[in-house]
Design an enzyme around this catalytic site. Structure first.
Site, PDB file in Angstrom:
ATOM      1  N   TYR A 146      -2.152   0.090   9.111  1.00  0.00           N
ATOM      2  CA  TYR A 146      -1.211  -0.959   9.522  1.00  0.00           C
ATOM      3  C   TYR A 146      -0.339  -0.471  10.675  1.00  0.00           C
ATOM      4  O   TYR A 146      -0.025  -1.224  11.596  1.00  0.00           O
ATOM      5  CB  TYR A 146      -0.355  -1.410   8.343  1.00  0.00           C
ATOM      6  CG  TYR A 146      -1.180  -1.878   7.165  1.00  0.00           C
ATOM      7  CD1 TYR A 146      -2.215  -2.797   7.332  1.00  0.00           C
ATOM      8  CD2 TYR A 146      -0.951  -1.387   5.884  1.00  0.00           C
ATOM      9  CE1 TYR A 146      -2.994  -3.212   6.261  1.00  0.00           C
ATOM     10  CE2 TYR A 146      -1.723  -1.799   4.811  1.00  0.00           C
ATOM     11  CZ  TYR A 146      -2.747  -2.707   5.003  1.00  0.00           C
ATOM     12  OH  TYR A 146      -3.516  -3.104   3.941  1.00  0.00           O
ATOM     13  N   GLU A 192      -4.410  -5.140  -6.174  1.00  0.00           N
ATOM     14  CA  GLU A 192      -5.701  -4.935  -5.523  1.00  0.00           C
ATOM     15  C   GLU A 192      -6.499  -6.236  -5.412  1.00  0.00           C
ATOM     16  O   GLU A 192      -7.253  -6.435  -4.453  1.00  0.00           O
ATOM     17  CB  GLU A 192      -6.542  -3.915  -6.306  1.00  0.00           C
ATOM     18  CG  GLU A 192      -5.854  -2.586  -6.591  1.00  0.00           C
ATOM     19  CD  GLU A 192      -5.928  -1.616  -5.441  1.00  0.00           C
ATOM     20  OE1 GLU A 192      -6.358  -2.026  -4.347  1.00  0.00           O
ATOM     21  OE2 GLU A 192      -5.556  -0.437  -5.642  1.00  0.00           O
ATOM     22  N   HIS A 214     -11.472  -0.455  -5.902  1.00  0.00           N
ATOM     23  CA  HIS A 214     -10.318   0.001  -6.673  1.00  0.00           C
ATOM     24  C   HIS A 214     -10.091  -0.921  -7.867  1.00  0.00           C
ATOM     25  O   HIS A 214      -9.850  -0.459  -8.992  1.00  0.00           O
ATOM     26  CB  HIS A 214      -9.045   0.020  -5.813  1.00  0.00           C
ATOM     27  CG  HIS A 214      -9.133   0.927  -4.627  1.00  0.00           C
ATOM     28  ND1 HIS A 214      -8.121   1.007  -3.681  1.00  0.00           N
ATOM     29  CD2 HIS A 214     -10.098   1.791  -4.217  1.00  0.00           C
ATOM     30  CE1 HIS A 214      -8.471   1.881  -2.752  1.00  0.00           C
ATOM     31  NE2 HIS A 214      -9.657   2.364  -3.057  1.00  0.00           N
ATOM     32  N   GLU A 234      -5.634   4.473  -0.176  1.00  0.00           N
ATOM     33  CA  GLU A 234      -4.429   3.657   0.007  1.00  0.00           C
ATOM     34  C   GLU A 234      -3.578   4.221   1.138  1.00  0.00           C
ATOM     35  O   GLU A 234      -2.966   3.462   1.904  1.00  0.00           O
ATOM     36  CB  GLU A 234      -3.611   3.601  -1.291  1.00  0.00           C
ATOM     37  CG  GLU A 234      -4.317   2.963  -2.480  1.00  0.00           C
ATOM     38  CD  GLU A 234      -4.572   1.469  -2.317  1.00  0.00           C
ATOM     39  OE1 GLU A 234      -4.252   0.912  -1.247  1.00  0.00           O
ATOM     40  OE2 GLU A 234      -5.105   0.856  -3.253  1.00  0.00           O
ATOM     41  N   HIS A 272      -5.128   3.059   4.288  1.00  0.00           N
ATOM     42  CA  HIS A 272      -4.787   1.653   4.514  1.00  0.00           C
ATOM     43  C   HIS A 272      -3.400   1.547   5.132  1.00  0.00           C
ATOM     44  O   HIS A 272      -3.184   0.811   6.103  1.00  0.00           O
ATOM     45  CB  HIS A 272      -4.813   0.864   3.212  1.00  0.00           C
ATOM     46  CG  HIS A 272      -6.141   0.862   2.530  1.00  0.00           C
ATOM     47  ND1 HIS A 272      -6.324   0.342   1.266  1.00  0.00           N
ATOM     48  CD2 HIS A 272      -7.366   1.311   2.937  1.00  0.00           C
ATOM     49  CE1 HIS A 272      -7.595   0.469   0.929  1.00  0.00           C
ATOM     50  NE2 HIS A 272      -8.240   1.063   1.920  1.00  0.00           N
ATOM     51  N   GLU A 285     -10.436  -2.173  -1.660  1.00  0.00           N
ATOM     52  CA  GLU A 285      -9.627  -2.755  -2.732  1.00  0.00           C
ATOM     53  C   GLU A 285     -10.508  -3.348  -3.834  1.00  0.00           C
ATOM     54  O   GLU A 285     -10.154  -3.305  -5.007  1.00  0.00           O
ATOM     55  CB  GLU A 285      -8.689  -3.832  -2.171  1.00  0.00           C
ATOM     56  CG  GLU A 285      -7.733  -3.389  -1.065  1.00  0.00           C
ATOM     57  CD  GLU A 285      -6.729  -2.333  -1.482  1.00  0.00           C
ATOM     58  OE1 GLU A 285      -6.882  -1.743  -2.578  1.00  0.00           O
ATOM     59  OE2 GLU A 285      -5.799  -2.067  -0.714  1.00  0.00           O
ATOM     60  N   ASP A 329       0.817  -1.214   0.000  1.00  0.00           N
ATOM     61  CA  ASP A 329       0.000   0.000   0.000  1.00  0.00           C
ATOM     62  C   ASP A 329       0.849   1.262   0.000  1.00  0.00           C
ATOM     63  O   ASP A 329       0.404   2.304  -0.499  1.00  0.00           O
ATOM     64  CB  ASP A 329      -0.969  -0.008   1.184  1.00  0.00           C
ATOM     65  CG  ASP A 329      -2.293  -0.683   0.838  1.00  0.00           C
ATOM     66  OD1 ASP A 329      -2.640  -0.721  -0.355  1.00  0.00           O
ATOM     67  OD2 ASP A 329      -2.975  -1.187   1.745  1.00  0.00           O
TER      68      ASP A 329
END
Length: 347
Positions: free
Chosen positions: A127, A187, A224, A120, A123, A221, A90
């Site tokens: 994490y 993706e 996307h 993104e 995302h 995703e 990502d």
């Protein structure tokens, strides 16, 4: 065929029409009127993307904080390696999508890619948020080092990095198409053994906060991948000289390489994980590849893998082929925003 390099699109060119003459390499004033675009259904795409808005710190991670150290050593190891992989992908995807947008003549495409790049980035931030919830700062930093030091992870990411960096160096229609192809792989395929790991934990009532976050990422995703596959088809329709047997063969080769690398990675990172059948996982990866090939208008490469061998995963992941339902209606777990009353202060 001469591979002509494209210039970055100027911000405003008032002498050009508002409706772009091409997705890439055309002319446009830069003024976006959503009621006058070449592909009107992309406004619905834009609205669906906006409707997916979420933030990582709205997800309650308090139970995961308590559960992480109760996981087996293998589960903790896989957890950290998979988070590192997802963060690596990502991180690169945010920049790749932004770069692609700079060469998109059609301002509706620019706007959609801007939203995708923002998602993104969310995302990637999620994490960091996940790891900050369950391990110390030193362990977080060590986990993020895996993305540039683990030999197998580097091997599986080599092709996509070469294609993306080639686009940076030579921004042409051909290299945009190849970047978009690898974006569909990223993706729609590269994440899925990782997603399966977290969903498998969730069905054992482990790390449900993490899997909830992964579900939101998964939903993004899917959207996307849907748009990027449409963008590939539109670009080829507008530039039929690039729609060649050589490109088709290149695409099939990249899919085959990616499937092989993803299966190898899954066997490396998921072996001995309770609840994961590695042969089923391999079949699921081939099944995902077939779906992505169909999305870009090509035939399936793996005729024995047209059915999902891991049907349990449908409780957690949306599906391309089904009518898209409201995300929150189809989930068995509720979207619980964190507040002072439900555990944020415990993190």
């Amino acid at each position: 065929m001469k591979n002509i390099l494209l210039d970055k699109v100027k911000i405003l060119e008032p002498l050009n029409p508002n409706r772009a003459t091409a997705v890439f390499g055309g002319k446009s004033s830069g003024i976006l009127n959503w009621n006058d675009i070449e592909y009107p259904h992309w406004y619905k795409t834009y609205k669906r993307l906006l409707a997916n808005y979420w933030q990582s710190d709205e997800v309650n991670m308090s139970s995961d904080v308590k559960q992480f150290h109760l996981l087996s050593e293998k589960e903790r190891e896989s957890y950290l390696k998979i988070i590192s992989l997802l963060a690596t992908l990502d991180s690169s995807q945010t920049r790749a999508i932004l770069l692609t947008s700079l060469y998109a003549t059609d301002p509706s495409v620019q706007s959609i890619l801007a939203v995708i790049a923002q998602q993104e980035a969310v995302h990637n931030e999620s994490y960091s948020y996940i790891l900050s919830s369950v391990v110390s700062l030193d362990e977080q930093n060590q986990a993020f080092e895996i993305g540039r030091t683990d030999e197998l992870l580097l091997k599986r990411n080599q092709e996509i990095m070469e294609v993306y960096n080639q686009f940076v160096e030579k921004p042409s229609i051909e290299n945009i198409l190849k970047t978009l192809i690898y974006s569909t792989l990223l993706e729609g395929l590269f994440f899925y053994s990782g997603f399966a790991f977290f969903y498998n934990l969730a069905r054992q009532n482990k790390m449900v906060g993490t899997s909830t976050m992964i579900s939101y990422i998964n939903r993004d995703e899917l959207e996307h991948g849907r748009f990027i596959s449409e963008l590939i088809r539109a670009t080829l329709a507008e530039n039929p000289e690039y729609n060649t047997l050589d490109l088709t063969n290149w695409i099939y080769l990249q899919f085959e390489k990616s499937v092989d690398n993803e299966i190898e990675w899954s066997r490396y990172v998921l072996h001995d994980v309770e609840g994961i059948d590695l042969d089923e996982m391999a079949g699921y990866i081939r099944y995902r590849a077939n779906k992505m090939l169909r999305m870009i208008g090509l035939s399936e490469r793996y005729p024995k893998d047209v059915e999902n061998p891991m049907k349990w995963i449908r409780a957690y992941a949306d599906n391309f082929d089904d009518t898209k339902t409201d995300f929150f209606e189809q989930k068995s777990r509720s979207y619980t925003k964190v507040s002072d009353l439900n555990g944020f202060d415990d993190l």
